[in-house]
Scaffold this motif. Structure first.
Motif, PDB file in Angstrom:
ATOM      1  N   ARG A  35       0.842  -1.205   0.000  1.00  0.00           N
ATOM      2  CA  ARG A  35       0.000   0.000   0.000  1.00  0.00           C
ATOM      3  C   ARG A  35       0.878   1.257   0.000  1.00  0.00           C
ATOM      4  NH1 ARG A  35      -5.053  -1.651  -1.371  1.00  0.00           N
ATOM      5  NH2 ARG A  35      -5.421  -3.653  -0.421  1.00  0.00           N
ATOM      6  N   CYS A  36       0.415   2.256   0.724  1.00  0.00           N
ATOM      7  CA  CYS A  36       1.192   3.500   0.721  1.00  0.00           C
ATOM      8  C   CYS A  36       2.173   3.582   1.878  1.00  0.00           C
ATOM      9  CB  CYS A  36       0.256   4.705   0.796  1.00  0.00           C
ATOM     10  SG  CYS A  36      -0.537   4.913   2.397  1.00  0.00           S
ATOM     11  N   CYS A  37       1.894   2.848   2.936  1.00  0.00           N
ATOM     12  CA  CYS A  37       2.612   3.126   4.175  1.00  0.00           C
ATOM     13  C   CYS A  37       3.353   1.943   4.780  1.00  0.00           C
ATOM     14  CB  CYS A  37       1.629   3.656   5.217  1.00  0.00           C
ATOM     15  SG  CYS A  37       0.660   5.048   4.605  1.00  0.00           S
ATOM     16  N   GLY A  38       3.406   0.831   4.097  1.00  0.00           N
ATOM     17  CA  GLY A  38       4.114  -0.321   4.631  1.00  0.00           C
ATOM     18  C   GLY A  38       3.540  -0.781   5.954  1.00  0.00           C
ATOM     19  N   ALA A  39       4.403  -1.085   6.913  1.00  0.00           N
ATOM     20  CA  ALA A  39       3.965  -1.584   8.216  1.00  0.00           C
ATOM     21  C   ALA A  39       3.150  -0.542   8.987  1.00  0.00           C
ATOM     22  CB  ALA A  39       5.173  -2.030   9.039  1.00  0.00           C
ATOM     23  N   ASP A  40       3.275   0.722   8.631  1.00  0.00           N
ATOM     24  CA  ASP A  40       2.482   1.756   9.299  1.00  0.00           C
ATOM     25  C   ASP A  40       0.989   1.588   9.022  1.00  0.00           C
ATOM     26  OD1 ASP A  40       4.789   2.782  10.356  1.00  0.00           O
ATOM     27  OD2 ASP A  40       4.966   4.401   8.894  1.00  0.00           O
ATOM     28  N   GLU A  41       0.634   0.857   7.959  1.00  0.00           N
ATOM     29  CA  GLU A  41      -0.772   0.570   7.667  1.00  0.00           C
ATOM     30  C   GLU A  41      -1.432  -0.177   8.822  1.00  0.00           C
ATOM     31  OE1 GLU A  41      -2.961   0.936   4.932  1.00  0.00           O
ATOM     32  OE2 GLU A  41      -1.558   2.276   3.957  1.00  0.00           O
ATOM     33  N   PHE A  42      -0.646  -0.871   9.626  1.00  0.00           N
ATOM     34  CA  PHE A  42      -1.205  -1.669  10.710  1.00  0.00           C
ATOM     35  C   PHE A  42      -1.844  -0.828  11.811  1.00  0.00           C
ATOM     36  CE2 PHE A  42       2.115  -4.964   9.418  1.00  0.00           C
ATOM     37  CZ  PHE A  42       1.214  -5.697   8.674  1.00  0.00           C
ATOM     38  N   ILE A  43      -1.690   0.497  11.778  1.00  0.00           N
ATOM     39  CA  ILE A  43      -2.373   1.303  12.792  1.00  0.00           C
ATOM     40  C   ILE A  43      -3.888   1.145  12.664  1.00  0.00           C
ATOM     41  CG2 ILE A  43      -0.475   2.953  12.982  1.00  0.00           C
ATOM     42  CD1 ILE A  43      -2.297   5.019  11.575  1.00  0.00           C
ATOM     43  N   LYS A  44      -4.351   0.694  11.500  1.00  0.00           N
ATOM     44  CA  LYS A  44      -5.782   0.449  11.306  1.00  0.00           C
ATOM     45  C   LYS A  44      -6.315  -0.572  12.299  1.00  0.00           C
ATOM     46  CE  LYS A  44      -5.375   1.260   6.392  1.00  0.00           C
ATOM     47  NZ  LYS A  44      -5.443   0.676   5.067  1.00  0.00           N
ATOM     48  N   LEU A  45      -5.454  -1.448  12.772  1.00  0.00           N
ATOM     49  CA  LEU A  45      -5.885  -2.478  13.708  1.00  0.00           C
ATOM     50  C   LEU A  45      -6.411  -1.888  15.015  1.00  0.00           C
ATOM     51  CD1 LEU A  45      -3.009  -5.054  13.152  1.00  0.00           C
ATOM     52  CD2 LEU A  45      -5.370  -5.200  12.321  1.00  0.00           C
ATOM     53  N   PHE A  46      -6.022  -0.662  15.327  1.00  0.00           N
ATOM     54  CA  PHE A  46      -6.514  -0.014  16.533  1.00  0.00           C
ATOM     55  C   PHE A  46      -8.019   0.221  16.474  1.00  0.00           C
ATOM     56  CE2 PHE A  46      -2.001   0.964  17.063  1.00  0.00           C
ATOM     57  CZ  PHE A  46      -1.843   0.640  18.407  1.00  0.00           C
ATOM     58  N   ALA A  47      -8.620   0.164  15.291  1.00  0.00           N
ATOM     59  CA  ALA A  47     -10.077   0.307  15.183  1.00  0.00           C
ATOM     60  C   ALA A  47     -10.789  -0.761  16.008  1.00  0.00           C
ATOM     61  CB  ALA A  47     -10.512   0.230  13.718  1.00  0.00           C
ATOM     62  N   TYR A  48     -10.169  -1.932  16.142  1.00  0.00           N
ATOM     63  CA  TYR A  48     -10.777  -3.005  16.928  1.00  0.00           C
ATOM     64  C   TYR A  48     -10.792  -2.715  18.420  1.00  0.00           C
ATOM     65  CZ  TYR A  48     -10.767  -5.861  12.733  1.00  0.00           C
ATOM     66  OH  TYR A  48     -10.989  -6.341  11.473  1.00  0.00           O
ATOM     67  N   THR A  49     -10.072  -1.712  18.853  1.00  0.00           N
ATOM     68  CA  THR A  49     -10.025  -1.388  20.282  1.00  0.00           C
ATOM     69  C   THR A  49     -10.962  -0.233  20.645  1.00  0.00           C
ATOM     70  OG1 THR A  49      -8.223   0.239  20.096  1.00  0.00           O
ATOM     71  CG2 THR A  49      -7.595  -2.095  20.323  1.00  0.00           C
ATOM     72  N   LEU A  50     -11.648   0.328  19.680  1.00  0.00           N
ATOM     73  CA  LEU A  50     -12.527   1.468  19.959  1.00  0.00           C
ATOM     74  C   LEU A  50     -13.753   1.021  20.742  1.00  0.00           C
ATOM     75  CD1 LEU A  50     -12.292   3.289  16.522  1.00  0.00           C
ATOM     76  CD2 LEU A  50     -11.147   3.895  18.659  1.00  0.00           C
ATOM     77  N   PRO A  51     -14.232   1.858  21.645  1.00  0.00           N
ATOM     78  CA  PRO A  51     -15.358   1.487  22.520  1.00  0.00           C
ATOM     79  C   PRO A  51     -16.714   1.743  21.866  1.00  0.00           C
ATOM     80  CG  PRO A  51     -14.540   3.636  23.135  1.00  0.00           C
ATOM     81  CD  PRO A  51     -13.650   3.145  22.019  1.00  0.00           C
ATOM     82  N   ALA A  52     -17.039   0.977  20.834  1.00  0.00           N
ATOM     83  CA  ALA A  52     -18.314   1.164  20.159  1.00  0.00           C
ATOM     84  C   ALA A  52     -18.847  -0.176  19.672  1.00  0.00           C
ATOM     85  CB  ALA A  52     -18.145   2.124  18.979  1.00  0.00           C
ATOM     86  N   GLU A  53     -20.172  -0.253  19.550  1.00  0.00           N
ATOM     87  CA  GLU A  53     -20.820  -1.476  19.099  1.00  0.00           C
ATOM     88  C   GLU A  53     -20.539  -1.734  17.618  1.00  0.00           C
ATOM     89  OE1 GLU A  53     -25.352  -3.294  18.791  1.00  0.00           O
ATOM     90  OE2 GLU A  53     -25.058  -1.230  19.436  1.00  0.00           O
ATOM     91  N   ILE A  54     -20.574  -0.676  16.828  1.00  0.00           N
ATOM     92  CA  ILE A  54     -20.347  -0.787  15.390  1.00  0.00           C
ATOM     93  C   ILE A  54     -19.208   0.144  15.020  1.00  0.00           C
ATOM     94  CG2 ILE A  54     -21.320  -0.409  13.097  1.00  0.00           C
ATOM     95  CD1 ILE A  54     -24.086  -0.921  14.345  1.00  0.00           C
ATOM     96  N   ILE A  55     -18.240  -0.387  14.305  1.00  0.00           N
ATOM     97  CA  ILE A  55     -17.111   0.407  13.831  1.00  0.00           C
ATOM     98  C   ILE A  55     -17.106   0.340  12.306  1.00  0.00           C
ATOM     99  CG2 ILE A  55     -14.589   0.632  13.789  1.00  0.00           C
ATOM    100  CD1 ILE A  55     -15.680   1.090  16.567  1.00  0.00           C
ATOM    101  N   VAL A  56     -17.042   1.480  11.675  1.00  0.00           N
ATOM    102  CA  VAL A  56     -16.887   1.548  10.227  1.00  0.00           C
ATOM    103  C   VAL A  56     -15.534   2.185   9.978  1.00  0.00           C
ATOM    104  CG1 VAL A  56     -17.786   2.469   8.065  1.00  0.00           C
ATOM    105  CG2 VAL A  56     -19.367   1.794   9.884  1.00  0.00           C
ATOM    106  N   HIS A  57     -14.629   1.398   9.442  1.00  0.00           N
ATOM    107  CA  HIS A  57     -13.279   1.908   9.206  1.00  0.00           C
ATOM    108  C   HIS A  57     -13.138   2.302   7.749  1.00  0.00           C
ATOM    109  CE1 HIS A  57      -9.083   1.671   8.008  1.00  0.00           C
ATOM    110  NE2 HIS A  57      -8.873   2.202   9.188  1.00  0.00           N
ATOM    111  N   VAL A  58     -12.702   3.524   7.525  1.00  0.00           N
ATOM    112  CA  VAL A  58     -12.426   3.991   6.165  1.00  0.00           C
ATOM    113  C   VAL A  58     -11.103   4.734   6.170  1.00  0.00           C
ATOM    114  CG1 VAL A  58     -14.838   4.138   5.461  1.00  0.00           C
ATOM    115  CG2 VAL A  58     -13.762   6.112   6.492  1.00  0.00           C
ATOM    116  N   ASP A  59     -10.471   4.754   5.030  1.00  0.00           N
ATOM    117  CA  ASP A  59      -9.242   5.526   4.878  1.00  0.00           C
ATOM    118  C   ASP A  59      -9.584   6.935   4.426  1.00  0.00           C
ATOM    119  OD1 ASP A  59      -7.073   3.900   5.606  1.00  0.00           O
ATOM    120  OD2 ASP A  59      -7.203   2.785   3.738  1.00  0.00           O
ATOM    121  N   VAL A  60      -8.582   7.773   4.429  1.00  0.00           N
ATOM    122  CA  VAL A  60      -8.777   9.175   4.076  1.00  0.00           C
ATOM    123  C   VAL A  60      -9.226   9.345   2.617  1.00  0.00           C
ATOM    124  CG1 VAL A  60      -6.381   9.623   3.408  1.00  0.00           C
ATOM    125  CG2 VAL A  60      -7.754  11.457   4.403  1.00  0.00           C
ATOM    126  N   ASP A  61      -8.994   8.343   1.791  1.00  0.00           N
ATOM    127  CA  ASP A  61      -9.364   8.446   0.382  1.00  0.00           C
ATOM    128  C   ASP A  61     -10.729   7.821   0.091  1.00  0.00           C
ATOM    129  OD1 ASP A  61      -8.606   5.833   0.811  1.00  0.00           O
ATOM    130  OD2 ASP A  61      -7.333   5.687  -0.957  1.00  0.00           O
TER     131      ASP A  61
END
Length: 121
Positions: A51-77
């Motif tokens: 992708r664009c950021c190599g191993a830095d892309e893995f910060i997306k995994l933090f979405a699984y730690t958010l305190p919400a019932e439903i998480i919609v993860h999207v990138d800036v694009d």
């Protein structure tokens, strides 16, 4: 109600003020995986090309730690062109409930001939 989070790499923290100004809760993180710790040699040697950021892309995994019932993860694009309330309601409410039936009736399906599962998750 909803809450918007921005998971921001530490190196981009100085750019995150604009996100706060438009209502995001900014969470500044370091990548959860150090590329040197990747066990598979192919991925360890080539992760920088992903992708664009190599191993830095893995910060997306933090979405699984958010305190919400439903998480919609999207990138800036990514852009939403229509509200997604019906989808969220179809996920939140049981299929036999009034709310669940109403939400499912509003979904625009890519394959309308297929039956939706009893629980959408």
């Amino acid at each position: 109600d909803y809450k918007m989070y921005a998971i921001v790499h530490r190196q981009a923290e100085t750019c995150s003020g604009a996100l706060r100004e438009v209502g995001f809760e900014v969470i500044v993180v370091d990548p959860p995986v150090d590329s040197r710790d990747i066990r598979g040699s192919y991925l360890r040697k080539n992760i920088h090309k992903e992708r664009c950021c190599g191993a830095d892309e893995f910060i997306k995994l933090f979405a699984y730690t958010l305190p919400a019932e439903i998480i919609v993860h999207v990138d800036v694009d990514f852009a939403f062109y229509k509200p997604m309330d019906a989808l969220f309601d179809a996920i939140r409410f049981e299929m036999d409930s009034e709310e669940g039936q109403m939400a499912r009736g509003q979904l625009l399906l890519e394959r309308p001939d297929e039956v939706l599962p009893n629980k959408i998750d």
